[in-house]
Design an enzyme around this catalytic site. Structure first.
Site, mmCIF file in Angstrom:
data_model
loop_
_atom_site.group_PDB
_atom_site.id
_atom_site.type_symbol
_atom_site.label_atom_id
_atom_site.label_comp_id
_atom_site.label_asym_id
_atom_site.label_seq_id
_atom_site.Cartn_x
_atom_site.Cartn_y
_atom_site.Cartn_z
ATOM 1 N N ASN A 222 -1.817 20.802 -33.820
ATOM 2 C CA ASN A 222 -2.057 22.231 -33.812
ATOM 3 C C ASN A 222 -1.251 22.933 -32.877
ATOM 4 O OD1 ASN A 222 -5.220 20.723 -34.545
ATOM 5 N ND2 ASN A 222 -4.082 22.301 -35.835
ATOM 6 N N ILE B 130 -0.072 28.043 -30.341
ATOM 7 C CA ILE B 130 -1.480 27.335 -30.511
ATOM 8 C C ILE B 130 -1.873 27.751 -31.859
ATOM 9 C CG2 ILE B 130 -3.631 26.922 -29.822
ATOM 10 C CD1 ILE B 130 -2.943 27.413 -26.759
ATOM 11 N N CYS B 131 -2.326 27.232 -33.023
ATOM 12 C CA CYS B 131 -2.753 27.327 -34.039
ATOM 13 C C CYS B 131 -4.259 26.853 -34.148
ATOM 14 C CB CYS B 131 -2.046 26.976 -35.211
ATOM 15 S SG CYS B 131 -2.716 27.198 -36.749
ATOM 16 N N VAL B 132 -5.180 27.908 -34.065
ATOM 17 C CA VAL B 132 -6.550 27.596 -34.206
ATOM 18 C C VAL B 132 -7.291 29.080 -34.621
ATOM 19 C CG1 VAL B 132 -6.921 28.567 -31.770
ATOM 20 C CG2 VAL B 132 -8.578 26.971 -32.899
#
Length: 251
Positions: free
Chosen positions: A86, A93-95
């Site tokens: 992620n 950041i991929c969240v």
């Protein structure tokens, strides 16, 4: 350059309060770095959670706050290279918390905790790093090996190599040498260390006559007998007396 002037006064007050709280009571494994002149960029050092491939690592990240924060979520980036599904190779950041699940009521503490939780439980289904996501789904051991390799190269915590043992040993040796020197300087030489000639000069030729015991077998023939100089004086005096008596008889 971004400064606090880019944020509304009420947001600055809220951020100042929250950052102070983070400084006084930091979340576990997270240290926030605050710049009082610019709240729009917030840095944090995140410790790799135990039991994960990121253990023993420290990862620096930053949060970028837009002018309409908290209505829009901050953008998160990892500045330390990390192998994670992620987190993109460029650090993005991929969240969901920073995207569709964002809520203006969420604070910075919540965001930081979510990012750290990513290191514990990645989501390969929404991977930014496809290689990491694929390995995590197909071969966890290989994924973990890659992640540990990145951690060891880019994020390993510096070890404090204390030299206290070496210092204490050298100090002890130095003290021993100094104490030995002091003892040797202050302690008089043992009688055995004196040569016979030196002893005779310093204490007279009768030193051995007075100190040595005739019965000591170790001394052997070196032990002077009683017929030495002292014994020789008796016959001489007797001869003088006899001579005086003869002279008186002549008179």
């Amino acid at each position: 350059m971004a400064t606090n002037e880019n944020l509304p006064p009420n947001v600055i007050r809220q951020l100042a309060k929250e950052l102070k709280n983070l400084d006084e009571s930091p979340p576990e494994g997270i240290k926030v770095i605050v710049n009082d002149d610019d709240f729009t960029t917030i840095f944090a050092d995140i410790e790799g959670p135990a039991g994960t491939p990121y253990e023993n690592g420290v990862f620096r990240m930053k949060l970028l706050l837009s002018r309409d924060f908290p209505q829009s979520p901050p953008k998160g980036f990892f500045l330390t290279k990390i192998f994670h599904p992620n987190i993109a190779t460029a650090g993005e950041i991929c969240v969901n918390t920073l995207k569709k699940d964002w809520n203006p009521s969420l604070g910075l503490r919540h965001v930081l905790l979510v990012v750290r939780c990513l290191l514990i439980e990645p989501f390969p289904e929404s991977a930014l790093n496809e290689q990491a996501g694929k390995l995590l789904l197909e071969n966890y051991n290989e994924y973990a090996r890659h992640a540990r390799l990145y951690t060891g190269i880019h994020a390993l915590k510096p070890k404090n190599k204390t030299k206290s043992g070496t210092i204490s040993e050298s100090t002890t040796a130095l003290n021993v040498d100094q104490s030995n020197n002091a003892v040797s300087k202050n302690m008089p030489l043992a009688p055995a260390a004196l040569s016979t000639s030196t002893a005779n000069k310093a204490f007279g030729t009768n030193l051995q006559d007075q100190n040595a015991a005739p019965s000591d077998p170790a001394l052997g023939s070196a032990v002077p007998k009683k017929d030495g100089p002292l014994a020789a004086k008796v016959p001489v005096e007797k001869k003088k007396i006899d001579a005086r008596k003869k002279s008186l008889k002549r008179l």
